[in-house]
Design a protein around this motif. Structure first.
Motif, PDB file in Angstrom:
ATOM      1  N   ALA A 233       0.824  -1.209   0.000  1.00  0.00           N
ATOM      2  CA  ALA A 233       0.000   0.000   0.000  1.00  0.00           C
ATOM      3  C   ALA A 233       0.854   1.254   0.000  1.00  0.00           C
ATOM      4  O   ALA A 233       0.413   2.314  -0.479  1.00  0.00           O
ATOM      5  N   ARG A 234       2.086   1.156   0.518  1.00  0.00           N
ATOM      6  CA  ARG A 234       3.007   2.287   0.490  1.00  0.00           C
ATOM      7  C   ARG A 234       3.783   2.366  -0.835  1.00  0.00           C
ATOM      8  O   ARG A 234       4.638   3.242  -1.005  1.00  0.00           O
ATOM      9  N   GLY A 235       3.524   1.442  -1.740  1.00  0.00           N
ATOM     10  CA  GLY A 235       4.217   1.427  -3.017  1.00  0.00           C
ATOM     11  C   GLY A 235       5.523   0.666  -2.984  1.00  0.00           C
ATOM     12  O   GLY A 235       6.354   0.828  -3.876  1.00  0.00           O
ATOM     13  N   GLU A 236       5.694  -0.189  -1.963  1.00  0.00           N
ATOM     14  CA  GLU A 236       6.915  -0.958  -1.819  1.00  0.00           C
ATOM     15  C   GLU A 236       6.660  -2.429  -2.153  1.00  0.00           C
ATOM     16  O   GLU A 236       5.579  -2.951  -1.860  1.00  0.00           O
ATOM     17  N   VAL A 237       7.632  -3.088  -2.739  1.00  0.00           N
ATOM     18  CA  VAL A 237       7.548  -4.530  -2.903  1.00  0.00           C
ATOM     19  C   VAL A 237       7.685  -5.171  -1.526  1.00  0.00           C
ATOM     20  O   VAL A 237       8.630  -4.861  -0.786  1.00  0.00           O
ATOM     21  N   PRO A 238       6.747  -6.039  -1.111  1.00  0.00           N
ATOM     22  CA  PRO A 238       6.885  -6.686   0.194  1.00  0.00           C
ATOM     23  C   PRO A 238       8.228  -7.401   0.314  1.00  0.00           C
ATOM     24  O   PRO A 238       8.708  -8.013  -0.639  1.00  0.00           O
ATOM     25  N   ASP A 239       8.837  -7.309   1.483  1.00  0.00           N
ATOM     26  CA  ASP A 239      10.155  -7.930   1.631  1.00  0.00           C
ATOM     27  C   ASP A 239      10.066  -9.451   1.690  1.00  0.00           C
ATOM     28  O   ASP A 239      11.037 -10.152   1.390  1.00  0.00           O
TER      29      ASP A 239
ATOM     30  N   LEU B  47       0.353 -12.815  -3.960  1.00  0.00           N
ATOM     31  CA  LEU B  47      -0.649 -11.899  -3.432  1.00  0.00           C
ATOM     32  C   LEU B  47      -0.025 -10.540  -3.111  1.00  0.00           C
ATOM     33  O   LEU B  47       1.189 -10.402  -2.996  1.00  0.00           O
ATOM     34  N   HIS B  48      -0.886  -9.550  -2.954  1.00  0.00           N
ATOM     35  CA  HIS B  48      -0.476  -8.188  -2.586  1.00  0.00           C
ATOM     36  C   HIS B  48       0.602  -7.656  -3.531  1.00  0.00           C
ATOM     37  O   HIS B  48       1.628  -7.111  -3.093  1.00  0.00           O
ATOM     38  N   MET B  49       0.356  -7.831  -4.817  1.00  0.00           N
ATOM     39  CA  MET B  49       1.236  -7.290  -5.856  1.00  0.00           C
ATOM     40  C   MET B  49       0.402  -6.373  -6.754  1.00  0.00           C
ATOM     41  O   MET B  49       0.056  -6.723  -7.877  1.00  0.00           O
ATOM     42  N   PRO B  50       0.012  -5.186  -6.253  1.00  0.00           N
ATOM     43  CA  PRO B  50      -0.867  -4.296  -7.013  1.00  0.00           C
ATOM     44  C   PRO B  50      -0.174  -3.683  -8.216  1.00  0.00           C
ATOM     45  O   PRO B  50       1.060  -3.570  -8.266  1.00  0.00           O
ATOM     46  N   ALA B  51      -0.977  -3.274  -9.175  1.00  0.00           N
ATOM     47  CA  ALA B  51      -0.456  -2.724 -10.424  1.00  0.00           C
ATOM     48  C   ALA B  51       0.455  -1.528 -10.188  1.00  0.00           C
ATOM     49  O   ALA B  51       1.351  -1.262 -10.999  1.00  0.00           O
ATOM     50  N   ARG B  52       0.257  -0.804  -9.103  1.00  0.00           N
ATOM     51  CA  ARG B  52       1.067   0.393  -8.844  1.00  0.00           C
ATOM     52  C   ARG B  52       2.565   0.068  -8.726  1.00  0.00           C
ATOM     53  O   ARG B  52       3.399   0.956  -8.852  1.00  0.00           O
ATOM     54  N   LEU B  53       2.899  -1.187  -8.479  1.00  0.00           N
ATOM     55  CA  LEU B  53       4.307  -1.573  -8.342  1.00  0.00           C
ATOM     56  C   LEU B  53       4.985  -1.814  -9.691  1.00  0.00           C
ATOM     57  O   LEU B  53       6.220  -1.899  -9.751  1.00  0.00           O
ATOM     58  N   PHE B  54       4.183  -1.917 -10.753  1.00  0.00           N
ATOM     59  CA  PHE B  54       4.736  -2.353 -12.036  1.00  0.00           C
ATOM     60  C   PHE B  54       4.512  -1.287 -13.109  1.00  0.00           C
ATOM     61  O   PHE B  54       3.594  -0.481 -13.027  1.00  0.00           O
ATOM     62  N   PRO B  55       5.362  -1.328 -14.181  1.00  0.00           N
ATOM     63  CA  PRO B  55       6.444  -2.290 -14.456  1.00  0.00           C
ATOM     64  C   PRO B  55       7.770  -1.976 -13.743  1.00  0.00           C
ATOM     65  O   PRO B  55       8.703  -2.759 -13.832  1.00  0.00           O
ATOM     66  N   ARG B  56       7.828  -0.878 -13.018  1.00  0.00           N
ATOM     67  CA  ARG B  56       9.122  -0.406 -12.492  1.00  0.00           C
ATOM     68  C   ARG B  56       9.781  -1.428 -11.574  1.00  0.00           C
ATOM     69  O   ARG B  56      11.008  -1.579 -11.570  1.00  0.00           O
ATOM     70  N   HIS B  57       8.975  -2.154 -10.793  1.00  0.00           N
ATOM     71  CA  HIS B  57       9.557  -3.041  -9.780  1.00  0.00           C
ATOM     72  C   HIS B  57       9.430  -4.516 -10.137  1.00  0.00           C
ATOM     73  O   HIS B  57       9.498  -5.368  -9.235  1.00  0.00           O
ATOM     74  N   LYS B  58       9.258  -4.854 -11.411  1.00  0.00           N
ATOM     75  CA  LYS B  58       9.022  -6.259 -11.756  1.00  0.00           C
ATOM     76  C   LYS B  58      10.182  -7.152 -11.336  1.00  0.00           C
ATOM     77  O   LYS B  58       9.978  -8.184 -10.689  1.00  0.00           O
ATOM     78  N   ASP B  59      11.392  -6.797 -11.715  1.00  0.00           N
ATOM     79  CA  ASP B  59      12.540  -7.651 -11.384  1.00  0.00           C
ATOM     80  C   ASP B  59      12.681  -7.797  -9.869  1.00  0.00           C
ATOM     81  O   ASP B  59      12.976  -8.896  -9.361  1.00  0.00           O
ATOM     82  N   GLU B  60      12.473  -6.695  -9.156  1.00  0.00           N
ATOM     83  CA  GLU B  60      12.575  -6.730  -7.700  1.00  0.00           C
ATOM     84  C   GLU B  60      11.494  -7.647  -7.108  1.00  0.00           C
ATOM     85  O   GLU B  60      11.755  -8.429  -6.186  1.00  0.00           O
ATOM     86  N   ALA B  61      10.265  -7.572  -7.654  1.00  0.00           N
ATOM     87  CA  ALA B  61       9.165  -8.393  -7.147  1.00  0.00           C
ATOM     88  C   ALA B  61       9.407  -9.878  -7.397  1.00  0.00           C
ATOM     89  O   ALA B  61       9.147 -10.720  -6.529  1.00  0.00           O
ATOM     90  N   VAL B  62       9.915 -10.205  -8.582  1.00  0.00           N
ATOM     91  CA  VAL B  62      10.198 -11.605  -8.898  1.00  0.00           C
ATOM     92  C   VAL B  62      11.306 -12.137  -7.994  1.00  0.00           C
ATOM     93  O   VAL B  62      11.201 -13.239  -7.434  1.00  0.00           O
ATOM     94  N   ALA B  63      12.368 -11.352  -7.836  1.00  0.00           N
ATOM     95  CA  ALA B  63      13.483 -11.790  -6.989  1.00  0.00           C
ATOM     96  C   ALA B  63      13.031 -11.980  -5.546  1.00  0.00           C
ATOM     97  O   ALA B  63      13.403 -12.966  -4.884  1.00  0.00           O
ATOM     98  N   ALA B  64      12.230 -11.043  -5.036  1.00  0.00           N
ATOM     99  CA  ALA B  64      11.753 -11.153  -3.661  1.00  0.00           C
ATOM    100  C   ALA B  64      10.845 -12.370  -3.489  1.00  0.00           C
ATOM    101  O   ALA B  64      10.894 -13.061  -2.458  1.00  0.00           O
ATOM    102  N   THR B  65      10.033 -12.659  -4.497  1.00  0.00           N
ATOM    103  CA  THR B  65       9.132 -13.804  -4.424  1.00  0.00           C
ATOM    104  C   THR B  65       9.902 -15.116  -4.443  1.00  0.00           C
ATOM    105  O   THR B  65       9.569 -16.061  -3.714  1.00  0.00           O
TER     106      THR B  65
END
Length: 501
Positions: free
Chosen positions: A343-349, A384-402
Motif C-alpha cells: 500500500a506504500r508502493g513498496e515490494v513486500p520484503d 498476493l499483494h502485488m498491485p499494479a502500482r508496483l509495475f512495471p518499475r519493480h518487476k525484477d525486484e518483485a520476482v526476486a523477492a518472491t
C-alpha cells in the motif's frame, strides 16, 4: 449482413454465450482481437523447445457450473485434488488431506498445539459448504435483492460472517493460530488488493472462492485451461456461431454497430443485440469515454522443473505438498505486513504466494519426452499483494523477492530445480498486472475486469445490463462475474432468450 447477436471477445464467457444463443437459433458473430480464442484461459508452450502446455494465466476450475457443462455437452475432465493444501511451518507444516481426516487433524495438532483450531476449521468450512450448496444455483438465475438472497442462505450467522462483517475479523474470532488464519484468508485475496480486517471487498472475493459449483472445490482441468475453452469453442461452432479472430474492435455504438479492424482494413457490422466480453472500462473507451482503470493485484510465475524441490518437513512427500495449494509466507501477520508495504508502493520484503504443480494431477500437459523423464513437473506460482502500482518499475525486484520468499520455506533453492530449455535458459516466466494490460488488454491488469460485486441486485435483472438497451456485458465485469465460470456468458444469453423475470 446484420446479425441477431454480435459478441465482442472470444474469451470463455463469450464462447458460452455464443454456444447458448446459436443453439437457440440466433445468428451469432464473435469478434476476437487475438489470433486465438480463449482469452486468458489457454494452454501455451511458454518456453522454446520445451513440450509442456502451461495454463499461462488462469489455472484451476471451481466456478464453472456443472449445468453449463451439461447444457453445452462439453467434453471435460475436471480432476479433484486429494490434497487441498500444505503450509510449511518451521521444519514441519500443515497438511490438509481431503481423503484422510485423521491425518489432517494430526497435522493441525502438530502446528497449533491443540484441537480447537481443527474443530473451528471443520465448523467454518461446514458453514461455507452449506452456503455454497444454497447459493450456487442462484448464480444462474435472475438476481434477487439482498433480503431475498439472505432467505436463500437461511443461516443468520453465515450471512453476518460472510456478507456483513470483514472476513479478517471473523477469522480472528474463529481461529487462534496465525498460520491457520492466514490459510483461510488467502481465498479472500486472490487478485484482490484489500485489507481483510476492514474491507468487505475481501469478503466478496472469499465468497466467490468457496461457493463454486455448490462445492467450492478447485479442480484441475485435464489438458490445461485450453481444454476448457477448446471445448467451448467446439460447442459454439457446432451450434452455428461464426468466430472471427484477428479482429480488433475499435468502436461500439449504442445502436448495435461495431467497427473492427483486421488485416484487410476497417469494417462495420451490426447486431440486433451486442454482448460485450470486455472489461467495462474498455467498453466505455470504445464508446468514446475516458474511464479510470481498475487496479489488478497479482504476480504469476510459470515454471517447468527438472524435479520437485526438497521440503524441510520429513513427514510429507513433496508430491503431496505440491499437488494441492502450497502456501508460502501467508500467515495472517505476514499477509498484513505485505499489504501495508504494498500500500506504500513498496515490494513486500517477504511476498506471500502459493504454488501448485498441475502435472502431478494431470501429466498429459507434458509431452512424451518430458513424461519419460519422470521427475519433470510444471509449477504455477500466484503472488498476493502485488498491485499494479508496483509495475512495471519493480518487476525484477518483485520476482526476486518472491523467489527468496519460496526459498525461505524450502530445503533448497527453487532455482536449482528449474528445467533448462534447449536455448540454455531456465524455464521461468513472470506475468504482472502490467503484462496483462499490454498482452491481454485488461485495464490495470485486473483479472476480474473490475472489483467483484455481491451476487445480489435488482430483482428480475440478470446483472449483465448496461445503460444502453441493446448492449449487455457478458464478461467477468458483469455482476456474478470473475474467475473461469461461464456464468456471465450464460446470464447474458438468458437475458436475451428469457428476458427479465
Amino acid at each position: 449482413m446484420p446479425y441477431d447477436v454480435v459478441i465482442a471477445g472470444a474469451g470463455h464467457n463469450g464462447l458460452v454465450a455464443a454456444a447458448y444463443l446459436a443453439a437457440a437459433g440466433r445468428s451469432v458473430l464473435v469478434l476476437e482481437r487475438q489470433d486465438h480464442v480463449g482469452g486468458l484461459a489457454i494452454s501455451t508452450r511458454a518456453f522454446p523447445g520445451v513440450d509442456a502446455r502451461l495454463s499461462r494465466y488462469s489455472y484451476l476450475v471451481s466456478l464453472l457450473p456443472t449445468k453449463i457443462v451439461n447444457d453445452l455437452g462439453l467434453r471435460l475432465d475436471l480432476r479433484r485434488r486429494r490434497f487441498a493444501s500444505y503450509t510449511p511451518v518451521g521444519d514441519g507444516g500443515l497438511l490438509v488431506d481431503n481423503a484422510d481426516d485423521e491425518r489432517t487433524a494430526a497435522s493441525f495438532r502438530r502446528v497449533t498445539g491443540g484441537e480447537s483450531d481443527y474443530r473451528a476449521w471443520r465448523e467454518f468450512y461446514a458453514m461455507t459448504a452449506r452456503v455454497a450448496e444454497r447459493l450456487a444455483p442462484t448464480l444462474l438465475e435472475p438476481l434477487r435483492p439482498a433480503d431475498r438472497l439472505r432467505e436463500v442462505v437461511g443461516d443468520e450467522v453465515a450471512w453476518r460472517d460472510l456478507f456483513e462483517r470483514p472476513i479478517g475479523q471473523v477469522v480472528d474470532e474463529r481461529f487462534a493460530d496465525d498460520t491457520v488464519r492466514g490459510v483461510v484468508l488467502t481465498d479472500a485475496l486472490i487478485g484482490t488488493f484489500a485489507d481483510p480486517a476492514e474491507n468487505l471487498l475481501a469478503n466478496r472475493c472469499f465468497l466467490y472462492h468457496v461457493i463454486g459449483d455448490g462445492t467450492g472445490e478447485w479442480n484441475v482441468p485435464v489438458g490445461g485451461m485450453g481444454a476448457v475453452t477448446g471445448a467451448l469453442e467446439e460447442a459454439a461452432r457446432k451450434a452455428g456461431a461464426t468466430i472471427t479472430t484477428g479482429a480488433e474492435i475499435v468502436g461500439i455504438d449504442p445502436s448495435g454497430e461495431v467497427t473492427f479492424r483486421d488485416a484487410g482494413g476497417e469494417h462495420t457490422v451490426t447486431g440486433e443485440r451486442l454482448l460485450v466480453n470486455l472489461p467495462p472500462a474498455v467498453l466505455d473507451r470504445l464508446m468514446g469515454g475516458s474511464p479510470a482503470a481498475p487496479e489488478g493485484a497479482q504476480l504469476k510465475i510459470n515454471m517447468v522443473l527438472s524435479r520437485l524441490p526438497r521440503l524441510k518437513d520429513p513427514d510429507v512427500d513433496p508430491r503431496e505438498a505440491f499437488s494441492g495449494t502450497f502456501h508460502i509466507n501467508e500467515s495472517r501477520d505476514q499477509l498484513a505486513r505485505a499489504y501495508a508495504q504494498a500500500a506504500r508502493g513498496e515490494v513486500p520484503d517477504l511476498p506471500p504466494a502459493e504454488v501448485y504443480c498441475h502435472s502431478l494431477t494431470d501429466p498429459s500437459i507434458l509431452g512424451p519426452g518430458l513424461r519419460a523423464q519422470t521427475m519433470t513437473q510444471t509449477m504455477t506460482l500466484f503472488g498476493l499483494h502485488m498491485p499494479a502500482r508496483l509495475f512495471p518499475r519493480h518487476k525484477d525486484e518483485a520476482v526476486a523477492a518472491t523467489l527468496r520468499s519460496i526459498d525461505s520455506v524450502l530445503a533448497e533453492p527453487l532455482e536449482d530445480c528449474l528445467l533448462t530449455g534447449p536455448d540454455g535458459e531456465p524455464c521461468i516466466e513472470a506475468k504482472t498486472p502490467h503484462d496483462l494490460e499490454v498482452e491481454a488488454g485488461l485495464p490495470g491488469g485486473h483479472i476480474f475486469h473490475r472489483d467483484l460485486a455481491w451476487p445480489y441486485g435488482e430483482a428480475g435483472t440478470w446483472g449483465v445490463e448496461t445503460e444502453h438497451p441493446r448492449i449487455l456485458l457478458c464478461g467477468a465485469g458483469a455482476r456474478r462475474g470473475g474467475g473461469v465460470s461461464g456464468i456471465p456468458g450464460h446470464n447474458a444469453a438468458m437475458a436475451l432468450l428469457r428476458g427479465p423475470s
